[in-house]
Structure formats: C-alpha cells, structure tokens
Scaffold this active site. Sequence first.
Site, PDB file in Angstrom:
ATOM      1  CD  GLU A 225      -2.732   2.539  -3.568  1.00 19.58           C
ATOM      2  OE1 GLU A 225      -3.379   3.613  -3.559  1.00 19.58           O
ATOM      3  OE2 GLU A 225      -3.001   1.582  -2.834  1.00 19.58           O
TER       4      GLU A 225
ATOM      5  CG  HIS B 278      -1.730   1.209   1.402  1.00 20.44           C
ATOM      6  ND1 HIS B 278      -1.436   2.165   2.346  1.00 20.44           N
ATOM      7  CD2 HIS B 278      -2.829   1.671   0.741  1.00 20.44           C
ATOM      8  CE1 HIS B 278      -2.303   3.143   2.275  1.00 20.44           C
ATOM      9  NE2 HIS B 278      -3.161   2.872   1.312  1.00 20.44           N
TER      10      HIS B 278
END
Length: 420
Positions: free
Chosen positions: A50, A47
């Site tokens: 990202e 994450h």
Amino acid sequence: MTVQQHTLANGFRIVSEHMPGLESAAIGIWVTAGGRHERLEQNGIAHFLEHMAFKGTKSRSALEIAEAIEDVGGYINAYTSREVTAYYARVLKDDVPLAVDVIGDILLNPVFDTREIEVERGVILQEIGQSLDTPDDVIFDWLQEECYRDQALGRTILGPAERVSSFRREDLEGFVGEHYGPGQMILAAAGAVDHDVLVRLAEQMFGHLEPKVAHVEEGATFTGGEMRKIKDLEQAHFALAIEGPGYRDQSMYTAQIYASALGGGMSSRLFQEVREKRGLCYTIFSQAGSYSDTGSMTIYAGTSGDQLAELAGITIDEMKRAADDMTDAEIERARAQMKAGMLMGLESPSNRAERLARLVQIWDRVPTLENTVARIDAVTTRQVRELAETMAVSAPAALALYGPVDKAPSLARLQERRAA
C-alpha cells in the site's frame, strides 16, 4: 439514489451510486488482499505494498502522482485492513476519469524502485515504533493475536519489524502476482458519478487483465487466550474480547445493538456504572466487529493499576446483568444510535463508496438501505438478551493487559466470575 453494478468478462466488478446534488465523487478500488491473505513469512507485506503504490509508476513519479490529483483540488490515499487493501480518491465530478486513471496506474504499473523501497521501509519501521509506543493502539493488536492465535487473522497488519526489514522487490511483485487479479478488485464510486462512464473507463483500464485463481483464505477460529505486558505506565490498559458473529451471520445486527447498549455511548451501562457512578476510568467502551467468517465484541478501558481488578469484575457483572434485565428502552436507544450513525455516515460519498465495496465483497450485491434498516428493526429484546447470555457466560474470550497490570485478574479468574 440507485445502486448499479456491472462485472467485466474477466471478473472485475464495478459498483456505483449516484447522489443527486453533489459536485464531487469518491472513487476507489478495493482489493481482496489484506492481512489475513498473507502467509506467515509475508506478514506486513500488504501494508508495505500500500505504501509503495504511491512511490512511482512507469509513467508517473511519486510527485507526479500526488500532483495529478492535488492539481485539481482532490486528494488520494489508501489503507490496509485485515480483509482488504483500498486505494481511493475524492475529486470533482469532471475529474472522475483522471482519478480512475491515476488509481489504475498505481495498481497496474508500479515500478517498485529499490531506492524508494528502502525509503519507505524506514517510514514503516517508524510507524511500527510509533504503534508500539501507543498503549491504547498496540493493545488491540495483542488482543487480536489472542483471539486468533497462530492464524493469519491474528497477525498485526503492520507486521513485525524484523520481517518488514527483510522484504525485497520480488516479494512485493510476488504478492501482487498472487492477489491483484481482476476478480479480486472492486471499483466502487459514489456521488457525482455516471455508472456507464465508469464501466467504460474500467473496461479500458482493466479489461485486458487475465483472471487469476482466487486465493482461498484461511478460515478463522476464535481461540481465546491472555497476553499481559507489565510496564511502568500511568494507566493500566484493559481489553477483553468475546467471540461474536461474522458479517454473514444474521445475528450480527443483534451483536451490534447489544454492544452499543452495553458500552456504546454515555448512556450505556458500562459508561454509567464504571465511569459515572464509580469514577474508575476516563475511557470505557464496547464495540462489535465482524469479518467474513467470524467476529467479536471488544470492551476496552484505561484505569489505574490499583483499580483494574474492580473495573474488570464490574465489567463481567454488567455483562451478566444485561442478559437478565436489558430493557426495551435500552434496545430502542441502541437501535436508534446504530441507524443514525449508519445513515448520517452515508451522507458522505466516501463512506458510501466504502460500503458499496464492502457489501459487494461479502455478498456480491448491495442490499438496499431499507433492507438493512428492516433487519436492524427486526432485532428483539429477547434476541439481545439471549446473545448477552452467551457472551457473558459461555462464548470464548481473549484478554490483553498492558501497563501496571501485575495485580490484574487473569483470564481464568474472569472466566470463573463469568461462570459463577
């Protein structure tokens, strides 16, 4: 509409579907690098990566990345799930090459500037804090942890704050080096797209990449368990999960139809019995979710602490009753809702591109919509009842409770009611 696929020599896959009449396209790259691919010490890094993708490349600043797409009226975004990280854009048809170039640039040429890492670390820590302050959000993370205790699949996607606080540039580069190989990437597009053009663009952008050894993901085992967090909130939050089939299991469609009939809409059994007849809650629903090798049916409700025991008991009773008297009419209604939801959703090129990527990731091919509809239509009432019996009585279960839940029944108590 025809689905076309191609695989480059290095294993990079392209899948597309031209949708006549559209002037725009959805395009993205789905990477098999989600939360379940992290080691314990990496939890949250997929994450984090990202977020960092949009913070600058060797040729574009963070602002230039945004401007490149927004100057032509498009948008660009990303998300991380437990099995994939996706980077995608929506643009007009003439700007498809630009979208491929920008997405490819952020994947292949990130700079991971140390100052930007610190800025984004603060953003993610705020996101974690916001999630912890949202009961009907965080309870699903806790439920997932109980479903797959001490396993990668059970960990939160955001990661714990203390681990996110420790990630450094070399950690991000290491995760990319492990998981961002051409064989782990799928370029998926739908709408006003030309497959041959996409293949040429992919060859130019990704054809030079060297294959990487595929990461062997940790298999998942549904363990079950209970998490109870007592807090002075207005509502008591109840989330129950029962082990179900994974994506590759034919009974996945049976589980989805059952979950819909049980608690998928206003006409469902749980909604009618718990909310409409007894007024025990405002929100109650059930849904079936699947991963590549496992799955679950989740039931969620929010109610008062004083009414939680009654709500939980009725939920178990309704599950057991469904195994005995789920009707053909209920199955047909749930089947119609499932097909309509799927087909209506696929009128969106973004949803269609995501479906293409997901199916290629699972099967390395895209079954036709006709085939999928036929599999949904093939589910019988008897199959639903048999699955309902297993889920109601013997399948492993997990429970998460949050709020004024000190008087709520334990999982062991609910298990006794299941077995009675």
